[in-house]
Design a protein around this motif. Structure first.
Motif, PDB file in Angstrom:
ATOM      1  N   ASP A  87      31.105  39.515  34.920  1.00  0.00           N
ATOM      2  CA  ASP A  87      32.267  39.834  34.089  1.00  0.00           C
ATOM      3  C   ASP A  87      33.484  40.009  34.991  1.00  0.00           C
ATOM      4  OD1 ASP A  87      32.245  42.506  35.111  1.00  0.00           O
ATOM      5  OD2 ASP A  87      30.965  43.174  33.467  1.00  0.00           O
ATOM      6  N   ALA A  88      34.640  40.157  34.372  1.00  0.00           N
ATOM      7  CA  ALA A  88      35.896  40.225  35.132  1.00  0.00           C
ATOM      8  C   ALA A  88      35.973  41.462  36.016  1.00  0.00           C
ATOM      9  CB  ALA A  88      37.094  40.172  34.182  1.00  0.00           C
ATOM     10  N   ARG A  92      36.655  41.281  40.012  1.00  0.00           N
ATOM     11  CA  ARG A  92      37.772  41.989  40.650  1.00  0.00           C
ATOM     12  C   ARG A  92      37.264  42.925  41.738  1.00  0.00           C
ATOM     13  NH1 ARG A  92      40.274  46.757  39.308  1.00  0.00           N
ATOM     14  NH2 ARG A  92      39.293  46.794  37.252  1.00  0.00           N
ATOM     15  N   ALA A 113      35.548  31.191  28.390  1.00  0.00           N
ATOM     16  CA  ALA A 113      36.635  32.179  28.350  1.00  0.00           C
ATOM     17  C   ALA A 113      36.355  33.332  29.315  1.00  0.00           C
ATOM     18  CB  ALA A 113      36.827  32.704  26.930  1.00  0.00           C
ATOM     19  N   VAL A 114      35.110  33.785  29.378  1.00  0.00           N
ATOM     20  CA  VAL A 114      34.737  34.875  30.288  1.00  0.00           C
ATOM     21  C   VAL A 114      34.866  34.407  31.731  1.00  0.00           C
ATOM     22  CG1 VAL A 114      32.838  36.373  31.037  1.00  0.00           C
ATOM     23  CG2 VAL A 114      33.232  35.978  28.587  1.00  0.00           C
ATOM     24  N   ARG A 116      36.816  32.114  32.920  1.00  0.00           N
ATOM     25  CA  ARG A 116      38.240  32.022  33.259  1.00  0.00           C
ATOM     26  C   ARG A 116      38.797  33.397  33.627  1.00  0.00           C
ATOM     27  NH1 ARG A 116      41.395  27.536  31.631  1.00  0.00           N
ATOM     28  NH2 ARG A 116      43.140  28.965  31.260  1.00  0.00           N
ATOM     29  N   GLU A 117      38.477  34.404  32.821  1.00  0.00           N
ATOM     30  CA  GLU A 117      38.928  35.766  33.116  1.00  0.00           C
ATOM     31  C   GLU A 117      38.413  36.221  34.483  1.00  0.00           C
ATOM     32  OE1 GLU A 117      37.517  38.300  30.003  1.00  0.00           O
ATOM     33  OE2 GLU A 117      38.784  37.368  28.470  1.00  0.00           O
ATOM     34  N   ILE A 120      40.309  34.435  37.370  1.00  0.00           N
ATOM     35  CA  ILE A 120      41.654  35.003  37.486  1.00  0.00           C
ATOM     36  C   ILE A 120      41.590  36.385  38.142  1.00  0.00           C
ATOM     37  CG2 ILE A 120      43.593  35.934  36.144  1.00  0.00           C
ATOM     38  CD1 ILE A 120      43.036  33.571  34.136  1.00  0.00           C
ATOM     39  N   ALA A 121      40.657  37.229  37.708  1.00  0.00           N
ATOM     40  CA  ALA A 121      40.533  38.578  38.272  1.00  0.00           C
ATOM     41  C   ALA A 121      40.228  38.511  39.765  1.00  0.00           C
ATOM     42  CB  ALA A 121      39.444  39.354  37.538  1.00  0.00           C
TER      43      ALA A 121
END
Length: 148
Positions: A87-88, A92, A113-114, A116-117, A120-121
């Protein structure tokens, strides 16, 4: 430069990640695979991890069905800190606390979608250093010891 690689199980999600990287204006190179035929994940994990390990690329993204296999192969390389995230938040933290230089994703377990998040994170995350650096120094010392 970001190097990206997958086996057949991560191919579809890798294509989505590449679209995201292009949208963001990131410089990247696809190290394969380029079709859905069954391949051996180590072949592509090695290509990406070797380039990150030797400094040819600053970052990498690896994908296979679950991400487990790619994580195992990538972390065999010195100076590679490959993090399998789901997960994001994990993505991170992989950057902020572990300075992960390879993000590993599971193509059969993540929705686009997950993923992509997560990318990005990880890309936007900033390594915090501080107390975390001592931990990474211990890992680096272990790598040097094991390479003797």
């Amino acid at each position: 430069m970001i190097v990206v690689g997958s086996d057949h199980g991560g191919l579809e999600l890798k294509e989505a990640v590449k679209r995201l990287l292009a949208e963001r204006g990131e410089t990247f190179e696809d190290c394969g695979t380029d079709n859905g035929n069954s391949v051996d994940y180590p072949d592509f994990g090695i290509k990406v991890a070797r380039r990150v390990s030797n400094g040819e690329a600053g970052k990498g993204i690896l994908l296979c069905g679950t991400g487990i296999g790619m994580s195992i192969v990538a972390n065999k390389f010195p100076r590679v800190r490959a993090a399998l995230a789901t997960d994001a938040f994990m993505a991170r933290m992989a950057k902020e606390h572990n300075n992960a230089n390879i993000l590993v994703l599971g193509g059969r377990v993540l929705e686009e979608a997950v993923a992509r998040e997560m990318v990005i994170a990880w890309l936007d995350g900033v390594y915090e250093g501080g107390r975390h650096q001592g931990r990474l120094d211990k890992i680096a010392a272990l790598e040097r010891e094991l390479m003797k």
